[in-house]
Design an enzyme around this catalytic site. Structure first.
Site, PDB file in Angstrom:
ATOM      1  N   TYR A 167      26.251  40.136  73.301  1.00  0.00           N
ATOM      2  CA  TYR A 167      25.386  41.135  72.663  1.00  0.00           C
ATOM      3  C   TYR A 167      26.117  41.819  71.513  1.00  0.00           C
ATOM      4  CZ  TYR A 167      23.314  45.740  71.827  1.00  0.00           C
ATOM      5  OH  TYR A 167      22.809  46.865  71.213  1.00  0.00           O
TER       6      TYR A 167
ATOM      7  N   LYS B  45      25.461  41.710  67.374  1.00  0.00           N
ATOM      8  CA  LYS B  45      25.168  42.896  66.557  1.00  0.00           C
ATOM      9  C   LYS B  45      26.204  43.048  65.439  1.00  0.00           C
ATOM     10  CE  LYS B  45      22.358  45.625  67.084  1.00  0.00           C
ATOM     11  NZ  LYS B  45      20.950  45.720  66.608  1.00  0.00           N
TER      12      LYS B  45
ATOM     13  N   GLY C 121      33.854  41.168  81.530  1.00  0.00           N
ATOM     14  CA  GLY C 121      34.257  41.700  80.216  1.00  0.00           C
ATOM     15  C   GLY C 121      33.864  43.150  79.991  1.00  0.00           C
TER      16      GLY C 121
ATOM     17  N   SER D  72      18.691  43.427  73.625  1.00  0.00           N
ATOM     18  CA  SER D  72      19.554  44.611  73.688  1.00  0.00           C
ATOM     19  C   SER D  72      20.336  44.791  74.994  1.00  0.00           C
ATOM     20  CB  SER D  72      18.706  45.866  73.449  1.00  0.00           C
ATOM     21  OG  SER D  72      17.835  46.071  74.550  1.00  0.00           O
TER      22      SER D  72
ATOM     23  N   THR E 202      25.021  49.441  66.699  1.00  0.00           N
ATOM     24  CA  THR E 202      25.501  50.083  67.925  1.00  0.00           C
ATOM     25  C   THR E 202      27.005  50.316  67.863  1.00  0.00           C
ATOM     26  OG1 THR E 202      25.904  49.621  70.268  1.00  0.00           O
ATOM     27  CG2 THR E 202      25.554  47.718  68.884  1.00  0.00           C
ATOM     28  N   ASP E 203      27.469  51.307  68.619  1.00  0.00           N
ATOM     29  CA  ASP E 203      28.923  51.547  68.685  1.00  0.00           C
ATOM     30  C   ASP E 203      29.648  50.403  69.406  1.00  0.00           C
ATOM     31  OD1 ASP E 203      28.062  52.049  71.287  1.00  0.00           O
ATOM     32  OD2 ASP E 203      29.049  54.000  71.467  1.00  0.00           O
ATOM     33  N   GLU E 204      28.875  49.527  70.096  1.00  0.00           N
ATOM     34  CA  GLU E 204      29.520  48.440  70.846  1.00  0.00           C
ATOM     35  C   GLU E 204      30.211  47.435  69.926  1.00  0.00           C
ATOM     36  OE1 GLU E 204      27.460  47.012  74.329  1.00  0.00           O
ATOM     37  OE2 GLU E 204      26.245  48.827  74.409  1.00  0.00           O
TER      38      GLU E 204
ATOM     39  N   ASP F 216       6.554  43.555  66.010  1.00  0.00           N
ATOM     40  CA  ASP F 216       7.265  43.339  67.278  1.00  0.00           C
ATOM     41  C   ASP F 216       6.744  42.060  67.926  1.00  0.00           C
ATOM     42  OD1 ASP F 216       8.789  45.577  69.398  1.00  0.00           O
ATOM     43  OD2 ASP F 216       8.022  43.679  70.204  1.00  0.00           O
TER      44      ASP F 216
HETATM   45  P1  NAD Z   1      14.708  47.319  73.487  1.00  0.00           P
HETATM   46  O1  NAD Z   1      15.214  46.081  74.144  1.00  0.00           O
HETATM   47  O2  NAD Z   1      14.102  48.394  74.311  1.00  0.00           O
HETATM   48  O3  NAD Z   1      13.596  46.902  72.399  1.00  0.00           O
HETATM   49  C1  NAD Z   1      13.732  45.812  71.548  1.00  0.00           C
HETATM   50  C2  NAD Z   1      12.367  45.515  70.913  1.00  0.00           C
HETATM   51  O4  NAD Z   1      12.548  44.417  70.000  1.00  0.00           O
HETATM   52  C3  NAD Z   1      11.291  45.108  71.916  1.00  0.00           C
HETATM   53  O5  NAD Z   1      10.089  45.783  71.636  1.00  0.00           O
HETATM   54  C4  NAD Z   1      11.138  43.609  71.677  1.00  0.00           C
HETATM   55  O6  NAD Z   1       9.831  43.125  71.960  1.00  0.00           O
HETATM   56  C5  NAD Z   1      11.478  43.494  70.200  1.00  0.00           C
HETATM   57  N1  NAD Z   1      11.952  42.150  69.830  1.00  0.00           N
HETATM   58  C6  NAD Z   1      12.891  41.401  70.481  1.00  0.00           C
HETATM   59  N2  NAD Z   1      13.041  40.217  69.851  1.00  0.00           N
HETATM   60  C7  NAD Z   1      12.207  40.231  68.781  1.00  0.00           C
HETATM   61  C8  NAD Z   1      11.927  39.305  67.748  1.00  0.00           C
HETATM   62  N3  NAD Z   1      12.537  38.105  67.698  1.00  0.00           N
HETATM   63  N4  NAD Z   1      11.034  39.656  66.794  1.00  0.00           N
HETATM   64  C9  NAD Z   1      10.401  40.848  66.835  1.00  0.00           C
HETATM   65  N5  NAD Z   1      10.612  41.763  67.803  1.00  0.00           N
HETATM   66  C10 NAD Z   1      11.506  41.455  68.759  1.00  0.00           C
HETATM   67  O7  NAD Z   1      15.912  47.859  72.619  1.00  0.00           O
HETATM   68  P2  NAD Z   1      16.326  49.372  72.271  1.00  0.00           P
HETATM   69  O8  NAD Z   1      17.177  49.904  73.358  1.00  0.00           O
HETATM   70  O9  NAD Z   1      15.117  50.103  71.835  1.00  0.00           O
HETATM   71  O10 NAD Z   1      17.283  49.116  71.020  1.00  0.00           O
HETATM   72  C11 NAD Z   1      16.748  49.056  69.690  1.00  0.00           C
HETATM   73  C12 NAD Z   1      17.868  48.786  68.722  1.00  0.00           C
HETATM   74  O11 NAD Z   1      18.848  49.814  68.815  1.00  0.00           O
HETATM   75  C13 NAD Z   1      18.611  47.476  68.985  1.00  0.00           C
HETATM   76  O12 NAD Z   1      18.880  46.876  67.750  1.00  0.00           O
HETATM   77  C14 NAD Z   1      19.888  47.899  69.691  1.00  0.00           C
HETATM   78  O13 NAD Z   1      20.925  46.994  69.418  1.00  0.00           O
HETATM   79  C15 NAD Z   1      20.143  49.254  69.051  1.00  0.00           C
HETATM   80  N6  NAD Z   1      20.890  50.235  69.879  1.00  0.00           N
HETATM   81  C16 NAD Z   1      20.511  50.501  71.168  1.00  0.00           C
HETATM   82  C17 NAD Z   1      21.194  51.472  71.899  1.00  0.00           C
HETATM   83  C18 NAD Z   1      20.779  51.825  73.314  1.00  0.00           C
HETATM   84  O14 NAD Z   1      21.462  52.627  73.969  1.00  0.00           O
HETATM   85  N7  NAD Z   1      19.668  51.316  73.842  1.00  0.00           N
HETATM   86  C19 NAD Z   1      22.255  52.158  71.330  1.00  0.00           C
HETATM   87  C20 NAD Z   1      22.611  51.867  70.010  1.00  0.00           C
HETATM   88  C21 NAD Z   1      21.900  50.910  69.305  1.00  0.00           C
HETATM   89  P1  TYD Z   2      23.763  49.750  80.203  1.00  0.00           P
HETATM   90  O1  TYD Z   2      22.684  50.758  80.396  1.00  0.00           O
HETATM   91  O2  TYD Z   2      23.470  48.318  80.477  1.00  0.00           O
HETATM   92  O3  TYD Z   2      24.318  49.966  78.708  1.00  0.00           O
HETATM   93  P2  TYD Z   2      25.628  49.334  77.972  1.00  0.00           P
HETATM   94  O4  TYD Z   2      26.151  48.216  78.785  1.00  0.00           O
HETATM   95  O5  TYD Z   2      25.057  48.863  76.683  1.00  0.00           O
HETATM   96  O6  TYD Z   2      26.585  50.468  77.828  1.00  0.00           O
HETATM   97  O7  TYD Z   2      25.010  50.167  81.110  1.00  0.00           O
HETATM   98  C1  TYD Z   2      25.642  51.428  80.979  1.00  0.00           C
HETATM   99  C2  TYD Z   2      26.835  51.441  81.903  1.00  0.00           C
HETATM  100  O8  TYD Z   2      26.353  51.393  83.261  1.00  0.00           O
HETATM  101  C3  TYD Z   2      27.747  50.227  81.755  1.00  0.00           C
HETATM  102  O9  TYD Z   2      29.095  50.651  81.920  1.00  0.00           O
HETATM  103  C4  TYD Z   2      27.347  49.299  82.890  1.00  0.00           C
HETATM  104  C5  TYD Z   2      26.890  50.260  83.963  1.00  0.00           C
HETATM  105  N1  TYD Z   2      25.820  49.768  84.854  1.00  0.00           N
HETATM  106  C6  TYD Z   2      25.987  49.851  86.240  1.00  0.00           C
HETATM  107  O10 TYD Z   2      27.022  50.307  86.767  1.00  0.00           O
HETATM  108  N2  TYD Z   2      24.968  49.383  87.043  1.00  0.00           N
HETATM  109  C7  TYD Z   2      23.825  48.850  86.526  1.00  0.00           C
HETATM  110  O11 TYD Z   2      22.945  48.414  87.312  1.00  0.00           O
HETATM  111  C8  TYD Z   2      23.671  48.796  85.099  1.00  0.00           C
HETATM  112  C9  TYD Z   2      22.423  48.217  84.482  1.00  0.00           C
HETATM  113  C10 TYD Z   2      24.694  49.277  84.303  1.00  0.00           C
END
Ligand code: NAD
Ligand code: TYD
Length: 341
Positions: free
Chosen positions: A153, A157, A278, A85, A125-127, A33
């Site tokens: 983003y 992905k 968007g 992310s 991700t589903d996005e 990381d």
């Molecule tokens: P996060 O932002 O909490 O963590 C990302 C981690 O990656 C951090 O520890 C950061 O230091 C590390 N990182 C960033 N750039 C780096 C680099 N260049 N080299 C090495 N490490 C690096 O993200 P998360 O929410 O834990 O998401 C993890 C993965 O899951 C991502 O790929 C994201 O796209 C995917 N994902 C997230 C969600 C969600 O709801 N959070 C849902 C579906 C998929």
């Molecule tokens: P987020 O947690 O950023 O996840 P993602 O955009 O990847 O789905 O946001 C979840 C939803 O919440 C999204 O529709 C945007 C909305 N949102 C707010 O309304 N207020 C906020 O401050 C944030 C961070 C997100």
């Protein structure tokens, strides 16, 4: 097995490491990381002294560094969580999303080819599927839904997913991809909706809801995401994509009101602010493939999961207050001084 987990100091990667290091003591886990603003080693305190866990600080997009590491370690398996992310950050600064999410993934794929990694798993991700209309509750994302992205983003992905699939087809690299819906749970960085709202509500601060709060997300507890990835890396078919989700759709407003209700805080804290550019309307996963093929089942529904998560944030104030104060960023210097010498 020797397993490289990238992005293991982030939200989902750290939950995955907690789960895997405990569940598979015979396997060795190396957490790679960069410790960006989203990486927090305090999250891994519980496992940092386990004999089957170690940490390496490094950038997945640094080709020379990654090649050296992969040559030295000869990983059996790579699970790539590392990414930028946050959608809002990708709107203000897309460059870093291209570098880490696309170029970083390509460097990992090349290193995996060079060193004959047995399986490369991409956490997607589903996005990547874009969004669904609010009024068509009958529509869901399947693994065959075309990629159709909205934000820098999700575009980064989706690009990474295409590269992963191309390395399977062209170079026969054994890969799998998982596309999960929105996660929530312990150790979630308080810039994302759920932890942001919990931490602000606890402090009686205004809760910024984008637009009318009617956008829909399909929430999955992070624990259930981790068990799904575990199944895919052990039993999933190479070259395949698996969607992960538990049919827990909620509007943002419903989520925020649930949090306020659980915390006994007034709805007057809700503050409607300018909508995200968007802004995707609705995400909803069809999880039938992973359920029928791999037997995956989530243990949490949204009601039980959000209660557990709120309780965790109440009991672990120090963890998120260190983030808000910036203190967490000095943990590496304190804990790993010898690596800096
Ligand atoms: P996060 O932002 O909490 O963590 C990302 C981690 O990656 C951090 O520890 C950061 O230091 C590390 N990182 C960033 N750039 C780096 C680099 N260049 N080299 C090495 N490490 C690096 O993200 P998360 O929410 O834990 O998401 C993890 C993965 O899951 C991502 O790929 C994201 O796209 C995917 N994902 C997230 C969600 C969600 O709801 N959070 C849902 C579906 C998929
Ligand atoms: P987020 O947690 O950023 O996840 P993602 O955009 O990847 O789905 O946001 C979840 C939803 O919440 C999204 O529709 C945007 C909305 N949102 C707010 O309304 N207020 C906020 O401050 C944030 C961070 C997100």
């Amino acid at each position: 097995m020797k397993i490289c987990v990238t992005g293991g100091a982030g939200f989902i990667g750290s939950n995955f490491l907690h789960y895997m290091v405990e569940t598979y003591p015979q396997d060795t886990f190396i957490n790679l990381d960069l410790l960006t603003y989203a990486g927090n080693l305090e999250t891994l305190k519980d496992i940092e002294n386990k004999p089957n866990y170690s940490f390496v600080k490094g950038d997945i997009a640094d080709r020379e560094f990654i090649y050296d590491l992969f040559e030295k370690e000869k990983f059996d398996l790579v699970v790539n969580f590392a990414a930028e992310s946050h959608v809002d950050r990708s709107i203000t600064n897309p460059d870093i999303f291209v570098r880490t999410n696309i170029m970083g993934t390509q460097v990992l794929l090349d290193a995996s080819r060079k060193t004959n990694v047995g399986r490369f798993h991409q956490v997607s991700t589903d996005e990547v599927y874009g969004d669904l209309p609010l009024e068509r509750k009958d529509l869901f994302f399947t693994e065959d839904t075309p990629l159709h992205t909205s934000s820098p983003y999700s575009a980064s992905k989706a690009s990474a997913d295409l590269l992963v699939q191309s390395y399977f087809r062209t170079f026969k690299l054994p890969v799998t991809i998982s596309r999960c819906s929105n996660n929530y749970g312990p150790y979630h960085f308080p810039e994302k909706l759920i932890p942001l709202m919990i931490s602000r509500a606890l402090a009686d601060e205004k809760l910024p809801v984008y637009g009318l709060g009617e956008n829909v997300r399909d929430w999955l507890h992070v624990y259930d995401h981790c068990t799904a990835i575990d199944l895919i890396i052990r039993k999933g078919r190479v070259g395949e994509v698996y969607n992960i989700g538990g049919h827990n759709e909620r509007t943002n407003l419903e989520v925020v009101k649930t949090i306020l209700r659980e915390l006994h805080k007034p709805e007057t804290l809700i503050n409607y602010v300018t909508d995200r550019a968007g802004h995707d309307l609705r995400y909803a996963i069809d999880p039938r493939k992973i359920e029928s093929e791999l037997g995956w089942k989530p243990v949490y529904n949204f009601d039980s999961g959000i209660r557990q998560t709120i309780q965790w944030y109440i009991e672990n104030k120090v963890w998120w207050q260190h983030i808000l104060s910036g203190d967490y960023q000095s943990y590496f210097d304190r804990q790993y001084m010898e690596l800096n010498k």
